[in-house]
Design a protein around this motif. Structure first.
Motif, PDB file in Angstrom:
ATOM      1  N   LEU A   1      -2.304 -17.433  -7.248  1.00 59.81           N
ATOM      2  CA  LEU A   1      -3.208 -16.592  -7.465  1.00 59.81           C
ATOM      3  C   LEU A   1      -3.129 -15.439  -6.395  1.00 59.81           C
ATOM      4  CD1 LEU A   1      -5.973 -18.944  -8.498  1.00 59.81           C
ATOM      5  CD2 LEU A   1      -5.023 -17.247 -10.060  1.00 59.81           C
ATOM      6  N   VAL A   2      -3.077 -16.121  -5.104  1.00 58.03           N
ATOM      7  CA  VAL A   2      -3.023 -15.227  -3.705  1.00 58.03           C
ATOM      8  C   VAL A   2      -1.727 -14.025  -3.844  1.00 58.03           C
ATOM      9  CG1 VAL A   2      -2.689 -15.048  -1.425  1.00 58.03           C
ATOM     10  CG2 VAL A   2      -4.327 -16.864  -2.331  1.00 58.03           C
ATOM     11  N   ALA A   3      -0.565 -14.562  -4.616  1.00 58.18           N
ATOM     12  CA  ALA A   3       0.368 -14.003  -4.662  1.00 58.18           C
ATOM     13  C   ALA A   3      -0.068 -12.746  -5.563  1.00 58.18           C
ATOM     14  CB  ALA A   3       1.774 -14.593  -4.934  1.00 58.18           C
TER      15      ALA A   3
ATOM     16  N   ASP B   1       8.153  -9.192   1.808  1.00 61.26           N
ATOM     17  CA  ASP B   1       7.177  -9.337   3.032  1.00 61.26           C
ATOM     18  C   ASP B   1       5.809  -9.828   2.416  1.00 61.26           C
ATOM     19  OD1 ASP B   1       8.770  -8.215   4.700  1.00 61.26           O
ATOM     20  OD2 ASP B   1       8.010  -5.876   4.488  1.00 61.26           O
ATOM     21  N   VAL B   2       5.272  -9.650   1.114  1.00 60.38           N
ATOM     22  CA  VAL B   2       4.263 -10.130   0.440  1.00 60.38           C
ATOM     23  C   VAL B   2       4.565 -11.858   0.362  1.00 60.38           C
ATOM     24  CG1 VAL B   2       2.733 -10.257  -1.630  1.00 60.38           C
ATOM     25  CG2 VAL B   2       4.058  -8.247  -0.911  1.00 60.38           C
ATOM     26  N   PHE B   3       5.505 -11.994   0.055  1.00 61.84           N
ATOM     27  CA  PHE B   3       5.371 -13.707  -0.129  1.00 61.84           C
ATOM     28  C   PHE B   3       5.714 -14.516   1.101  1.00 61.84           C
ATOM     29  CE2 PHE B   3       6.774 -12.016  -4.359  1.00 61.84           C
ATOM     30  CZ  PHE B   3       5.959 -12.947  -5.181  1.00 61.84           C
ATOM     31  N   CYS B   4       6.391 -13.807   2.028  1.00 61.45           N
ATOM     32  CA  CYS B   4       6.638 -14.144   3.336  1.00 61.45           C
ATOM     33  C   CYS B   4       5.088 -14.378   4.210  1.00 61.45           C
ATOM     34  CB  CYS B   4       7.316 -13.357   4.434  1.00 61.45           C
ATOM     35  SG  CYS B   4       8.984 -13.509   4.009  1.00 61.45           S
TER      36      CYS B   4
ATOM     37  N   LEU C   1      -1.011  -6.716  -6.633  1.00 60.24           N
ATOM     38  CA  LEU C   1      -1.913  -5.709  -7.184  1.00 60.24           C
ATOM     39  C   LEU C   1      -2.107  -4.640  -6.114  1.00 60.24           C
ATOM     40  CD1 LEU C   1      -4.040  -7.944  -9.808  1.00 60.24           C
ATOM     41  CD2 LEU C   1      -1.964  -6.193 -10.408  1.00 60.24           C
ATOM     42  N   THR C   2      -2.050  -5.016  -5.148  1.00 63.23           N
ATOM     43  CA  THR C   2      -2.463  -4.043  -4.059  1.00 63.23           C
ATOM     44  C   THR C   2      -1.328  -3.144  -3.355  1.00 63.23           C
ATOM     45  OG1 THR C   2      -2.304  -5.520  -1.939  1.00 63.23           O
ATOM     46  CG2 THR C   2      -4.440  -5.548  -3.166  1.00 63.23           C
ATOM     47  N   GLN C   3       0.157  -3.666  -4.005  1.00 64.43           N
ATOM     48  CA  GLN C   3       1.309  -2.856  -3.285  1.00 64.43           C
ATOM     49  C   GLN C   3       1.293  -1.641  -3.997  1.00 64.43           C
ATOM     50  OE1 GLN C   3       2.280  -4.357  -0.479  1.00 64.43           O
ATOM     51  NE2 GLN C   3       0.463  -5.517  -0.801  1.00 64.43           N
ATOM     52  N   LYS C   4       0.856  -0.578  -3.760  1.00 63.34           N
ATOM     53  CA  LYS C   4       1.216   0.627  -4.398  1.00 63.34           C
ATOM     54  C   LYS C   4       2.715   1.339  -4.171  1.00 63.34           C
ATOM     55  CE  LYS C   4      -3.528   2.852  -3.529  1.00 63.34           C
ATOM     56  NZ  LYS C   4      -4.245   3.885  -3.170  1.00 63.34           N
ATOM     57  N   GLN C   5       3.172   0.920  -3.252  1.00 60.94           N
ATOM     58  CA  GLN C   5       4.630   1.376  -3.233  1.00 60.94           C
ATOM     59  C   GLN C   5       5.442   0.694  -4.278  1.00 60.94           C
ATOM     60  OE1 GLN C   5       3.156  -0.790  -1.043  1.00 60.94           O
ATOM     61  NE2 GLN C   5       4.408  -2.118   0.096  1.00 60.94           N
ATOM     62  N   TYR C   6       4.929  -0.160  -4.858  1.00 58.19           N
ATOM     63  CA  TYR C   6       5.624  -0.930  -5.988  1.00 58.19           C
ATOM     64  C   TYR C   6       5.188  -0.444  -7.201  1.00 58.19           C
ATOM     65  CZ  TYR C   6       7.421  -3.896  -2.183  1.00 58.19           C
ATOM     66  OH  TYR C   6       8.017  -4.542  -1.103  1.00 58.19           O
TER      67      TYR C   6
END
Length: 367
Positions: free
Chosen positions: A35-37, A3-6, A42-47
């Motif tokens: 850079l955006v990816a 979902d992040v990359f999509c 870094l904001t994905q706490k679930q990972y």
């Protein structure tokens, strides 16, 4: 993670009309996407879990986590290479009083982790600035010239002939008036190079002047024998740090609580910045070579050779005729058209343009 990359795949979309070049896209498309990816990852706490977890007695763990995240943590760089389990419990973590006088060791505070996500996003914006300027200055000129000129001739021969005749008329009428257009693009290329060099030193300052030598130290570390290696990533991105919390005790005296803080995100940060170290250097070198190529195109002979390579289906005699009549701005427009137009249409356009330029006298051409 998919979902992040999509959510940012739109940054990689291909434009219908190409108004720049591959080196330019390396900055505002590839680098910006990276850079955006990284910023979103870094904001994905679930990972990757919580950004900080602190261990301390006598203080609520949530309060300690918040305090140490806000007020920074610290390590002792000179003890990073200590033997874990014997000299130190973790790289750079120790009680200085047990190793000598308190003023013998320099303490390094770590605050960067609060800003990494925003910093990466801000860098992505800076890489887009030259592209933004060029879009404003370009103003859709090439797209206007390219209307119905990208499809094969067989689609509608009459329409193509009409558009080709209009394009020849436009080019002849505006001959030698395209230098400002070209110079603005060249300025954006220079800005791209200045930006990537500036980003290297900007990142170096952000990480406490550790970034410029970070990659070379990591490479040297990978070549050392296991067990004798001093990991430079532990200095720049420590996984365990110390944090001191003060509070009032029952009697009103100030109590000191020393805690250990685990920074799980530094496992990711150290990989991100080693990738960025190599990437920024690669982009800077390629951009520098691109500027050397751009300087070379100021020589008419070089412009003629480049235009010939882009006009392989056109008569070399016609290409030479057109090239001799063109200044650098006119040549740049022709080069941009060659990248976007169907080769057969472009060949016919060059033939008609050469005939028109031969018919006009130097006075008519504004020479």
């Amino acid at each position: 993670m998919y979902d992040v990359f999509c959510s940012i795949q739109g940054l990689l979309k291909v434009d219908f009309v190409n108004t720049d070049n591959n080196i330019f896209r390396l900055h505002y498309r590839a680098t910006m996407f990276i850079l955006v990816a990284f910023s979103l990852l870094l904001t994905q706490k679930q990972y990757f879990g919580d950004p900080i977890d602190c261990i301390v007695e006598g203080v609520n763990s949530k309060i300690m986590d918040t305090y140490c995240w806000i007020h920074s943590t610290y390590t002792i760089p000179s003890l990073t290479g200590g033997v874990v389990g014997e000299e130190v419990p973790h790289p750079g973590i120790a009680n200085p009083s047990l190793h000598g006088p308190d003023d013998q060791y320099e303490i390094k505070h770590h605050k960067y982790y609060q800003w990494v996500t925003l910093f990466l996003y801000f860098q992505a914006i800076l890489f887009y600035v030259p592209r933004y300027l060029w879009k404003i200055w370009e103003g859709g000129k090439l797209e206007m010239l390219m209307i119905e000129m990208h499809a094969p001739i067989l689609d509608d021969d009459d329409v193509i002939k009409e558009r080709k005749a209009m394009l020849v008329d436009y080019f002849v009428a505006n001959l030698h008036n395209n230098n400002v257009y070209a110079h603005r693009f060249f300025l954006c290329e220079v800005l791209n190079f200045i930006n990537v060099i500036g980003q290297i030193y900007f990142t170096d300052r952000f990480l406490g002047y550790e970034f410029t030598t970070y990659g070379t130290r990591v490479l040297a570390f990978s070549e050392q024998e296991f067990g004798t290696r001093h990991d430079p990533m532990d200095e720049v991105f420590p996984k365990v740090t110390k944090c001191t919390f003060h509070q009032y005790g029952a009697s009103g005296t100030v109590e000191r609580h020393d805690g250990l803080c685990v920074l799980p995100l530094n496992i990711l940060n150290e990989k991100i910045y080693i990738i960025l170290w190599f990437w920024f250097i690669i982009v800077a070198v390629i951009s520098g070579l691109g500027l050397l190529y751009r300087l070379a195109t100021f020589h008419p002979a070089v412009r003629q050779i480049v235009l010939k390579t882009r006009s392989r289906m056109a008569s070399m005699e016609n290409v030479e005729t057109v090239s001799r009549k063109c200044q650098i701005g006119d040549w740049f427009i022709l080069y941009q058209l060659a990248k976007n137009m169907d080769p057969l249409i472009y060949s016919a356009f060059i033939t008609d343009l050469a005939m028109r330029l031969q018919e006009n006298s130097p006075a008519d051409l504004g020479q």
